[in-house]
Design a protein around this motif. Structure first.
Motif, PDB file in Angstrom:
ATOM      1  N   LEU A  98       0.831  -1.206   0.000  1.00  0.00           N
ATOM      2  CA  LEU A  98       0.000   0.000   0.000  1.00  0.00           C
ATOM      3  C   LEU A  98       0.864   1.254   0.000  1.00  0.00           C
ATOM      4  CD1 LEU A  98      -2.754   1.428   0.230  1.00  0.00           C
ATOM      5  CD2 LEU A  98      -2.528   1.240   2.720  1.00  0.00           C
ATOM      6  N   GLY A  99       1.926   1.251   0.816  1.00  0.00           N
ATOM      7  CA  GLY A  99       2.794   2.420   0.901  1.00  0.00           C
ATOM      8  C   GLY A  99       3.573   2.686  -0.370  1.00  0.00           C
ATOM      9  N   VAL A 100       3.958   1.615  -1.078  1.00  0.00           N
ATOM     10  CA  VAL A 100       4.724   1.778  -2.316  1.00  0.00           C
ATOM     11  C   VAL A 100       3.814   2.215  -3.460  1.00  0.00           C
ATOM     12  CG1 VAL A 100       6.196   0.616  -3.997  1.00  0.00           C
ATOM     13  CG2 VAL A 100       6.424   0.067  -1.565  1.00  0.00           C
ATOM     14  N   ILE A 101       2.696   1.513  -3.620  1.00  0.00           N
ATOM     15  CA  ILE A 101       1.778   1.827  -4.716  1.00  0.00           C
ATOM     16  C   ILE A 101       1.203   3.231  -4.564  1.00  0.00           C
ATOM     17  CG2 ILE A 101      -0.490   1.250  -5.677  1.00  0.00           C
ATOM     18  CD1 ILE A 101       0.216  -1.684  -5.345  1.00  0.00           C
ATOM     19  N   SER A 102       0.814   3.609  -3.347  1.00  0.00           N
ATOM     20  CA  SER A 102       0.243   4.942  -3.133  1.00  0.00           C
ATOM     21  C   SER A 102       1.267   6.034  -3.428  1.00  0.00           C
ATOM     22  CB  SER A 102      -0.271   5.074  -1.695  1.00  0.00           C
ATOM     23  OG  SER A 102       0.783   4.951  -0.760  1.00  0.00           O
ATOM     24  N   SER A 103       2.550   5.743  -3.212  1.00  0.00           N
ATOM     25  CA  SER A 103       3.595   6.727  -3.499  1.00  0.00           C
ATOM     26  C   SER A 103       3.707   6.983  -4.998  1.00  0.00           C
ATOM     27  CB  SER A 103       4.939   6.237  -2.948  1.00  0.00           C
ATOM     28  OG  SER A 103       4.886   6.096  -1.547  1.00  0.00           O
ATOM     29  N   PHE A 104       3.702   5.901  -5.782  1.00  0.00           N
ATOM     30  CA  PHE A 104       3.715   6.070  -7.238  1.00  0.00           C
ATOM     31  C   PHE A 104       2.448   6.795  -7.707  1.00  0.00           C
ATOM     32  CE2 PHE A 104       6.600   2.170  -7.535  1.00  0.00           C
ATOM     33  CZ  PHE A 104       7.718   2.917  -7.851  1.00  0.00           C
ATOM     34  N   ALA A 105       1.306   6.430  -7.122  1.00  0.00           N
ATOM     35  CA  ALA A 105       0.045   7.058  -7.507  1.00  0.00           C
ATOM     36  C   ALA A 105       0.049   8.548  -7.166  1.00  0.00           C
ATOM     37  CB  ALA A 105      -1.123   6.359  -6.807  1.00  0.00           C
ATOM     38  N   ALA A 106       0.668   8.909  -6.037  1.00  0.00           N
ATOM     39  CA  ALA A 106       0.737  10.317  -5.642  1.00  0.00           C
ATOM     40  C   ALA A 106       1.581  11.121  -6.633  1.00  0.00           C
ATOM     41  CB  ALA A 106       1.314  10.434  -4.234  1.00  0.00           C
ATOM     42  N   ILE A 107       2.703  10.539  -7.065  1.00  0.00           N
ATOM     43  CA  ILE A 107       3.539  11.214  -8.061  1.00  0.00           C
ATOM     44  C   ILE A 107       2.759  11.400  -9.358  1.00  0.00           C
ATOM     45  CG2 ILE A 107       5.539  10.887  -9.579  1.00  0.00           C
ATOM     46  CD1 ILE A 107       7.062   9.806  -7.216  1.00  0.00           C
ATOM     47  N   ASP A 108       2.024  10.373  -9.761  1.00  0.00           N
ATOM     48  CA  ASP A 108       1.211  10.478 -10.977  1.00  0.00           C
ATOM     49  C   ASP A 108       0.210  11.623 -10.864  1.00  0.00           C
ATOM     50  OD1 ASP A 108       2.555   8.273 -11.920  1.00  0.00           O
ATOM     51  OD2 ASP A 108       0.932   6.856 -11.512  1.00  0.00           O
ATOM     52  N   ARG A 109      -0.430  11.725  -9.706  1.00  0.00           N
ATOM     53  CA  ARG A 109      -1.448  12.759  -9.517  1.00  0.00           C
ATOM     54  C   ARG A 109      -0.831  14.151  -9.503  1.00  0.00           C
ATOM     55  NH1 ARG A 109      -5.982  14.760 -10.965  1.00  0.00           N
ATOM     56  NH2 ARG A 109      -7.153  15.854  -9.320  1.00  0.00           N
ATOM     57  N   VAL A 110       0.295  14.300  -8.836  1.00  0.00           N
ATOM     58  CA  VAL A 110       0.969  15.599  -8.792  1.00  0.00           C
ATOM     59  C   VAL A 110       1.363  16.045 -10.197  1.00  0.00           C
ATOM     60  CG1 VAL A 110       3.066  16.778  -8.020  1.00  0.00           C
ATOM     61  CG2 VAL A 110       1.775  15.366  -6.417  1.00  0.00           C
ATOM     62  N   ARG A 111       1.840  15.108 -10.992  1.00  0.00           N
ATOM     63  CA  ARG A 111       2.218  15.441 -12.363  1.00  0.00           C
ATOM     64  C   ARG A 111       1.000  15.792 -13.211  1.00  0.00           C
ATOM     65  NH1 ARG A 111       6.878  10.811 -13.540  1.00  0.00           N
ATOM     66  NH2 ARG A 111       8.637  12.008 -12.694  1.00  0.00           N
ATOM     67  N   GLU A 112      -0.109  15.079 -12.981  1.00  0.00           N
ATOM     68  CA  GLU A 112      -1.340  15.399 -13.712  1.00  0.00           C
ATOM     69  C   GLU A 112      -1.786  16.830 -13.436  1.00  0.00           C
ATOM     70  OE1 GLU A 112      -4.233  12.571 -12.535  1.00  0.00           O
ATOM     71  OE2 GLU A 112      -3.306  10.887 -13.604  1.00  0.00           O
ATOM     72  N   LEU A 113      -1.550  17.285 -12.216  1.00  0.00           N
ATOM     73  CA  LEU A 113      -1.935  18.645 -11.832  1.00  0.00           C
ATOM     74  C   LEU A 113      -0.930  19.687 -12.316  1.00  0.00           C
ATOM     75  CD1 LEU A 113      -3.127  17.937  -8.170  1.00  0.00           C
ATOM     76  CD2 LEU A 113      -4.562  18.383 -10.174  1.00  0.00           C
ATOM     77  N   GLY A 114       0.177  19.221 -12.903  1.00  0.00           N
ATOM     78  CA  GLY A 114       1.179  20.142 -13.417  1.00  0.00           C
ATOM     79  C   GLY A 114       2.050  20.763 -12.351  1.00  0.00           C
ATOM     80  N   VAL A 115       2.098  20.144 -11.179  1.00  0.00           N
ATOM     81  CA  VAL A 115       2.895  20.683 -10.075  1.00  0.00           C
ATOM     82  C   VAL A 115       4.321  20.152 -10.175  1.00  0.00           C
ATOM     83  CG1 VAL A 115       3.169  20.787  -7.576  1.00  0.00           C
ATOM     84  CG2 VAL A 115       0.877  20.837  -8.588  1.00  0.00           C
TER      85      VAL A 115
END
Length: 274
Positions: A98-115
């Motif tokens: 959970l901790g590893v997958i959520s970390s990759f997912a968080a990076i994906d989301r931050v990039r989607e937001l253009g941050v």
């Protein structure tokens, strides 16, 4: 990502997971980590005990060509997230992944937001966190942070007598036990972990931030006795070590309840067990 990990190391009979450190299922999970990091063009770094960190450097566009193995950030301001992918015997699906997958997912989301982050962000994969093979919990992170003597770690053996260094070599890694320079640039570490009790359920909360963590200690008790005939040996002539074990377990349970602490006897080996 969950679909990729769910079948790896799963016991068909129990539904639990057996991802012993440096064995085939856990190494397959480690390969998945590298694949996901490469797909996101993160800079992957490894240390001598098998830990890995995939860095997203703020001064590097995430659409650059091929990830390179680069050193960790020099200043201690990096943000580390992640967890582990090994498991206890018959472990749960979310403990670690959970901790590893959520970390990759968080990076994906931050990039989607253009941050674009102002600090390096690293996704960590620590090995032998459960202590299921070599008997030391958080072994990979203890070594990486200098909290365990490498010479003591080198003497660790698993249940089959395999030394830690040999297990690393057998897994295709180059053993170099000790403090890891790849963590020098870390200023903070955040781990999203599954709740393994029922506290959140009782509170009616989906998530919480911990303020403290239980101290983790492991002890080995050796009770010696005398084997004898079960029918002919009188009770007053017996020297049964299982009675000493049973009283110790009951005493530990009582003291833990009185102190509001925890006590668990996780493994018992009886010889000759006839």
């Amino acid at each position: 990502m969950w679909r990729d990990l769910l079948p790896i190391g799963r016991d068909a009979a129990t539904g639990g997971y057996r991802r012993s450190p440096f064995a085939s299922a856990e190494r397959e999970c480690a390969a998945w980590f590298v694949e996901e990091s490469t797909r996101r063009r993160l800079d992957i770094e490894f240390d001598g005990q098998g830990n890995a960190v995939a860095w997203w450097q703020p001064d590097k566009a995430h659409n650059s060509a091929v990830p390179a193995t680069q050193p960790a950030p020099a200043a201690p301001n990096g943000i580390l997230v992640g967890s582990h992918l090994d498991s206890v015997g018959n472990g749960g699906a979310y403990d670690g992944p959970l901790g590893v997958i959520s970390s990759f997912a968080a990076i994906d989301r931050v990039r989607e937001l253009g941050v674009v982050p102002t600090k390096p962000i690293g996704v960590a994969l620590f090995v032998e966190e459960e202590g299921s093979r070599f008997g030391v919990a958080c072994l990979g992170s203890r070594l990486a942070t200098g909290r365990m003597d490498p010479s003591a770690a080198a003497q660790l053996r698993d249940g089959d007598g395999v030394f830690l260094g040999d297990a690393l070599s057998d897994a295709g890694l180059e053993p170099d036990l000790g403090r890891s320079a790849m963590l020098d640039g870390v200023g903070s570490f955040v781990e999203l972990h599954v709740e393994q009790g029922r506290d959140l359920v009782d509170r009616g909360r989906p998530i919480a931030v911990t303020s403290a963590s239980w101290a983790h200690g492991r002890w080995l008790f050796d009770f010696e006795g005398e084997p004898n005939h079960a029918g002919a040996t009188r009770m007053e002539d017996r020297h049964d070590p299982m009675l000493s074990y049973a009283m110790t377990a009951l005493a530990a349970d009582k003291q833990a309840r009185l102190a509001g602490a925890r006590a668990t006897f996780g493994r018992v080996s009886v010889e000759p067990n006839a």
